[in-house]
Design an enzyme around this catalytic site. Sequence first.
Site, PDB file in Angstrom:
ATOM      1  N   ASP A 298       0.820  -1.210   0.000  1.00 41.11           N
ATOM      2  CA  ASP A 298       0.000   0.000   0.000  1.00 41.11           C
ATOM      3  C   ASP A 298       0.855   1.262   0.000  1.00 41.11           C
ATOM      4  O   ASP A 298       2.079   1.195   0.173  1.00 41.11           O
ATOM      5  CB  ASP A 298      -0.946  -0.010   1.209  1.00 41.11           C
ATOM      6  CG  ASP A 298      -0.249  -0.419   2.503  1.00 41.11           C
ATOM      7  OD1 ASP A 298       0.996  -0.379   2.544  1.00 41.11           O
ATOM      8  OD2 ASP A 298      -0.936  -0.769   3.468  1.00 41.11           O
TER       9      ASP A 298
ATOM     10  N   HIS B 124      -7.141  -4.519  10.118  1.00 33.73           N
ATOM     11  CA  HIS B 124      -6.869  -4.301   8.697  1.00 33.73           C
ATOM     12  C   HIS B 124      -5.569  -4.961   8.268  1.00 33.73           C
ATOM     13  O   HIS B 124      -4.623  -5.057   9.043  1.00 33.73           O
ATOM     14  CB  HIS B 124      -6.932  -2.812   8.311  1.00 33.73           C
ATOM     15  CG  HIS B 124      -5.755  -1.973   8.717  1.00 33.73           C
ATOM     16  ND1 HIS B 124      -5.891  -0.702   9.215  1.00 33.73           N
ATOM     17  CD2 HIS B 124      -4.417  -2.206   8.677  1.00 33.73           C
ATOM     18  CE1 HIS B 124      -4.696  -0.193   9.454  1.00 33.73           C
ATOM     19  NE2 HIS B 124      -3.788  -1.080   9.145  1.00 33.73           N
TER      20      HIS B 124
ATOM     21  N   ASN C  28      -7.305  -2.584  14.269  1.00 31.81           N
ATOM     22  CA  ASN C  28      -8.708  -2.851  13.907  1.00 31.81           C
ATOM     23  C   ASN C  28      -8.832  -4.035  12.942  1.00 31.81           C
ATOM     24  O   ASN C  28      -9.877  -4.236  12.340  1.00 31.81           O
ATOM     25  CB  ASN C  28      -9.346  -1.597  13.297  1.00 31.81           C
ATOM     26  CG  ASN C  28      -8.675  -1.180  11.990  1.00 31.81           C
ATOM     27  OD1 ASN C  28      -7.740  -1.822  11.533  1.00 31.81           O
ATOM     28  ND2 ASN C  28      -9.160  -0.102  11.396  1.00 31.81           N
TER      29      ASN C  28
ATOM     30  N   GLU D 285      -9.474  -1.509   5.279  1.00 34.97           N
ATOM     31  CA  GLU D 285     -10.140  -1.174   6.530  1.00 34.97           C
ATOM     32  C   GLU D 285     -11.416  -2.016   6.700  1.00 34.97           C
ATOM     33  O   GLU D 285     -11.895  -2.621   5.745  1.00 34.97           O
ATOM     34  CB  GLU D 285     -10.501   0.317   6.524  1.00 34.97           C
ATOM     35  CG  GLU D 285      -9.288   1.255   6.446  1.00 34.97           C
ATOM     36  CD  GLU D 285      -8.517   1.355   7.760  1.00 34.97           C
ATOM     37  OE1 GLU D 285      -8.460   0.374   8.526  1.00 34.97           O
ATOM     38  OE2 GLU D 285      -7.951   2.437   8.016  1.00 34.97           O
TER      39      GLU D 285
HETATM   40  C1  GLP Z   1      -0.268   0.273   8.505  1.00 30.90           C
HETATM   41  C2  GLP Z   1       0.025  -0.568   7.280  1.00 30.90           C
HETATM   42  C3  GLP Z   1      -0.227  -2.038   7.524  1.00 30.90           C
HETATM   43  C4  GLP Z   1       0.402  -2.454   8.837  1.00 30.90           C
HETATM   44  C5  GLP Z   1      -0.221  -1.658   9.962  1.00 30.90           C
HETATM   45  C6  GLP Z   1       0.276  -2.052  11.325  1.00 30.90           C
HETATM   46  O1  GLP Z   1      -1.586   0.647   8.625  1.00 30.90           O
HETATM   47  N1  GLP Z   1      -0.728  -0.169   6.149  1.00 30.90           N
HETATM   48  O2  GLP Z   1       0.295  -2.809   6.446  1.00 30.90           O
HETATM   49  O3  GLP Z   1       0.223  -3.833   9.050  1.00 30.90           O
HETATM   50  O4  GLP Z   1       0.106  -0.308   9.724  1.00 30.90           O
HETATM   51  O5  GLP Z   1       1.420  -1.315  11.648  1.00 30.90           O
HETATM   52  P1  GLP Z   1       2.398  -1.704  12.830  1.00 30.90           P
HETATM   53  O6  GLP Z   1       3.061  -2.955  12.395  1.00 30.90           O
HETATM   54  O7  GLP Z   1       3.349  -0.566  12.918  1.00 30.90           O
HETATM   55  O8  GLP Z   1       1.562  -1.873  14.031  1.00 30.90           O
END
Ligand code: GLP
Length: 264
Positions: free
Chosen positions: A68, A139, A137, A144
């Site tokens: 993304d 995702h 959440n 989302e």
């Molecule tokens: C972002 C990314 C996700 C990732 C998420 C969790 O929203 N788009 O791909 O998994 O963050 O991030 P973290 O690993 O820093 O908790």
Amino acid sequence: MDVIICPDEDQAGARTAAKVAQVARQVGPRVAIGVATGSSPLKAYAALADLIRSGRLDLGQASAFALDEYVGLPWGHPQSYHEAIRQTVTEPLGLDPARVHVPNGFAGDLAQAARDYEHAIADAGGVDIQILGVGSNGHVGFNEPTSSLSSRTRIKTLTEQTRLDNQRFFESLDQVPRHCLTQGLGTIMDARHVVLVACGAPKARAIRAIVEGPITALWPGSVLQLHRRATIVVDEAAASELELADYYRKMYADLPEWQRLPLD
Ligand code: GLP
């Protein structure tokens, strides 16, 4: 679904890297790896870099596809995922930058950029192993809650929860983009293997929902229950709400040695 509970984040990273290395060795030098941003996979990238440094893995001809990108941040913007992937994946793993792809969230025509991204993945023959983190959440990528379970790469609006979670990387909440381009859940499900890594208590509820809850767009990662080769790697804190935690521990402990994911 294989659930691997590790004592700590370092071991979760090492096991995730081991899964990626296992698939990369099976597939050969042209392996296509799906890569995620966020803090969750960082230990895995570090462990992969160690394997490469010590000559046990070579990703010199591999390609990579990020999940993304934020909409509206130019290439090189310090908080863009393009830049995060360059710093945490491309350089440490010695990937060829020409083979590392990130959706173009700065394109004039975002819908076309999304279609182009799907084509680029297809042209590479699909993703062999997709590395995933998970949002609090539930995702995956930036899919989302209420994302279509068969969605493809497209523009999404970020939830306020996600913007708050990611605010720590920006100077203020106002600077956190409101939109993104993300691979869809259908795109992610097309990867031949998936490994999701999650650590820490803030992920425990999402992990419980994804692994043991019903398959629902409310917890987008739960679609992985339909994937035939999904591995979920968690530390004790992220596993703390799993009802069948003892079963997962026993299942992994009872695996023959050759089926386990080595820590080296
Ligand atoms: C972002 C990314 C996700 C990732 C998420 C969790 O929203 N788009 O791909 O998994 O963050 O991030 P973290 O690993 O820093 O908790």
